[in-house]
Motif scaffolding. Structure first.
Motif, short mmCIF file in Angstrom:
data_model
loop_
_atom_site.label_atom_id
_atom_site.label_comp_id
_atom_site.label_asym_id
_atom_site.label_seq_id
_atom_site.Cartn_x
_atom_site.Cartn_y
_atom_site.Cartn_z
N PRO A 101 0.81 -1.22 0.00
CA PRO A 101 0.00 0.00 0.00
C PRO A 101 0.85 1.28 0.00
CG PRO A 101 -0.12 -1.08 2.14
CD PRO A 101 0.54 -2.04 1.21
N VAL A 102 2.04 1.23 0.60
CA VAL A 102 2.91 2.40 0.59
C VAL A 102 3.35 2.68 -0.84
CG1 VAL A 102 5.02 3.42 1.49
CG2 VAL A 102 3.67 1.90 2.94
N ARG A 103 3.73 1.64 -1.55
CA ARG A 103 4.14 1.82 -2.94
C ARG A 103 2.99 2.32 -3.79
NH1 ARG A 103 5.45 -3.19 -4.23
NH2 ARG A 103 3.56 -3.59 -5.42
N LEU A 104 1.81 1.75 -3.61
CA LEU A 104 0.63 2.18 -4.38
C LEU A 104 0.24 3.61 -4.06
CD1 LEU A 104 -1.57 -1.05 -4.20
CD2 LEU A 104 -0.21 -0.25 -6.13
N PHE A 105 0.41 3.99 -2.80
CA PHE A 105 0.10 5.37 -2.39
C PHE A 105 1.00 6.35 -3.14
CE2 PHE A 105 1.00 8.84 0.78
CZ PHE A 105 -0.20 9.52 0.60
N TYR A 106 2.28 6.03 -3.24
CA TYR A 106 3.20 6.92 -3.96
C TYR A 106 2.96 6.87 -5.47
CZ TYR A 106 5.75 8.23 0.22
OH TYR A 106 6.09 8.76 1.44
N ASP A 107 2.51 5.74 -5.98
CA ASP A 107 2.10 5.70 -7.39
C ASP A 107 0.97 6.70 -7.63
OD1 ASP A 107 3.91 3.80 -8.19
OD2 ASP A 107 2.52 2.11 -8.08
N TYR A 108 0.03 6.73 -6.70
CA TYR A 108 -1.11 7.66 -6.80
C TYR A 108 -0.63 9.11 -6.75
CZ TYR A 108 -4.99 10.47 -4.98
OH TYR A 108 -5.90 11.47 -4.77
N LEU A 109 0.29 9.42 -5.83
CA LEU A 109 0.80 10.79 -5.72
C LEU A 109 1.53 11.21 -7.00
CD1 LEU A 109 2.16 10.91 -2.04
CD2 LEU A 109 -0.03 11.76 -2.91
N MET A 110 2.22 10.26 -7.63
CA MET A 110 2.89 10.57 -8.90
C MET A 110 1.88 10.86 -9.99
SD MET A 110 5.93 7.70 -8.82
CE MET A 110 6.37 8.02 -10.54
N GLU A 111 0.81 10.06 -10.04
CA GLU A 111 -0.23 10.27 -11.05
C GLU A 111 -0.93 11.62 -10.85
OE1 GLU A 111 -2.77 6.95 -10.58
OE2 GLU A 111 -1.39 5.51 -11.52
N GLU A 112 -1.04 12.04 -9.59
CA GLU A 112 -1.69 13.32 -9.29
C GLU A 112 -0.73 14.50 -9.43
OE1 GLU A 112 -5.04 13.81 -8.45
OE2 GLU A 112 -5.10 11.76 -9.25
N GLY A 113 0.53 14.23 -9.74
CA GLY A 113 1.50 15.30 -9.90
C GLY A 113 2.05 15.86 -8.61
N ALA A 114 1.83 15.15 -7.49
CA ALA A 114 2.31 15.63 -6.19
C ALA A 114 3.78 15.36 -5.98
CB ALA A 114 1.48 15.00 -5.07
N ARG A 115 4.36 14.41 -6.73
CA ARG A 115 5.78 14.13 -6.65
C ARG A 115 6.23 13.44 -7.95
NH1 ARG A 115 7.73 11.48 -1.94
NH2 ARG A 115 9.45 10.77 -3.21
N GLU A 116 7.54 13.37 -8.15
CA GLU A 116 8.04 12.89 -9.43
C GLU A 116 8.48 11.43 -9.40
OE1 GLU A 116 11.18 15.44 -10.65
OE2 GLU A 116 9.86 17.18 -11.02
N SER A 117 8.80 10.91 -8.24
CA SER A 117 9.32 9.54 -8.17
C SER A 117 8.68 8.79 -7.02
CB SER A 117 10.84 9.54 -8.02
OG SER A 117 11.20 10.16 -6.81
N ASN A 118 8.82 7.47 -7.06
CA ASN A 118 8.29 6.60 -6.01
C ASN A 118 9.45 6.11 -5.15
OD1 ASN A 118 7.20 4.47 -4.47
ND2 ASN A 118 5.66 4.05 -6.04
#
Length: 354
Positions: A101-118
């Protein structure tokens, strides 16, 4: 969703986390999956709060701190834990589950443009490595352990204890083995899933891990037990619906829960002196036995409801079937050579004695 936030209040303190979890709920993930996602992410967020780190901007070193915490955490069962495979408090598979879930959460943040990498990342394909490239090592090495199955004597000990159980528990154990059913598949069976005329049971797609429905057979002895149970079930309820019903005074005639069945199996395992036996052991044992009997890989995969044959290969390896066949073929040649040598030696012996 509200219940998960109430269970893990830290999710409510991080807006992106609550939104991310809501997306999975809207996509129709099962309650058990959502609970696993919520738990893994909540534990990570709590670590971030303790370290005063914004999870949105956290980097790989912060994820590494979370991994270190997981690998050193004492097991919640303490001395009663059955087995450990991580060398510490949490099993390797559990650590992998917490990181998903931590990895998927960061995938979501990347898709939303909140960060560039996981920062969790995945194993990467690395060109130019010896052998023409390969899969890079992931954040936590994944241990590919073979499932545990009981010895013949341990299985007999389980059966001896199970023989004293009520008819419902006996037929559930028999069906779990015969049809290689997962715990949820077994407890979710309904009366209209049975076809006694052909001795088959339908496993509905919505109750399976892979969302693949299937029809599987059961043996004649199990059919006898099942017929006896159906006669007993009428004394609890005549209504069609869930096959296995509770017989406790508090929940009489209610559908049997996963947790109740787990407690039944745990009690049988301890009474038999086989503490590693669990609700999933019968599935492991059945599929291994099918591999030992020479069933083809794709046939076992279809029977088990596996989406990919990679999962099925585990039972082929566990049975030792392929290695045994290769060993036998090799030994036949070596055996013939040794016998021929011994024969030649025996005929030459009289000459040596002269």
């Amino acid at each position: 969703m509200v219940a998960l936030v109430e269970k893990w209040p830290v999710l409510g303190r991080h807006e992106q986390a609550a939104v991310w979890l809501g997306v999975w709920a809207d996509l129709g993930r099962t309650p058990r999956t959502l609970d696993a996602y919520a738990r893994g992410l909540a534990e990570y967020l709590l670590m971030c709060e303790r370290e005063q780190v914004d999870p949105v901007t956290a980097n790989r070193s912060h994820v590494a701190m979370f991994v270190r915490e997981l690998t050193s955490r004492p097991h919640h069962r303490g001395p009663n834990v059955v087995s450990l495979d991580s060398g510490a408090g949490l099993a390797n598979a559990t650590i992998q589950q917490r990181l998903v879930p931590v990895r998927l959460f960061y995938d979501y943040l990347m898709e939303e443009g909140a960060r560039e990498s996981n920062p969790v990342g995945r194993g990467r394909y690395t060109p130019g490595r010896r052998g023409g490239g390969g899969q890079g090592r992931g954040l936590v090495p994944r241990m590919a352990k073979l499932p545990w199955i009981p010895t013949e004597q341990q299985w007999l000990d389980i059966l001896a204890v199970a023989a004293l159980e009520p008819i419902r528990n006996r037929v559930m154990l028999a069906l779990a083995y015969d049809a290689a059913l997962r715990r949820e598949e077994l407890c979710s069976l309904r009366t209209d899933d049975l076809d006694p005329a052909h001795r088959t049971v339908r496993v509905r797609a919505e109750t399976t891990k892979t969302r693949r429905g299937r029809v599987v057979p059961y043996s004649a002895p199990t059919g006898v037990l099942l017929s006896a149970y159906l006669g007993h079930r009428v004394t609890l309820s005549r209504a069609r619906g869930p096959l296995f019903l509770s017989e406790s005074r508090r929940n009489r005639a209610e559908p049997l829960t996963l947790w109740t069945w787990s407690k039944v199996v745990r009690r049988i395992a301890l009474a038999a002196g086989v503490p590693r036996f669990s609700t999933h052991t019968t599935r492991h044992l059945c599929l291994t036995d099918l591999a030992r009997m020479g069933w083809e890989l794709h046939t076992i995969a279809s029977f088990a409801g596996h989406r990919h044959t990679d999962s099925t290969l585990t039972y082929i390896h566990l049975s030792g079937r392929d290695l045994a066949a290769k060993l036998n073929r090799s030994m036949e040649h070596i055996h013939a050579w040794r016998v021929a040598t011994l024969t030649a030696s025996s005929t030459a012996a009289p000459e040596l004695g002269r």
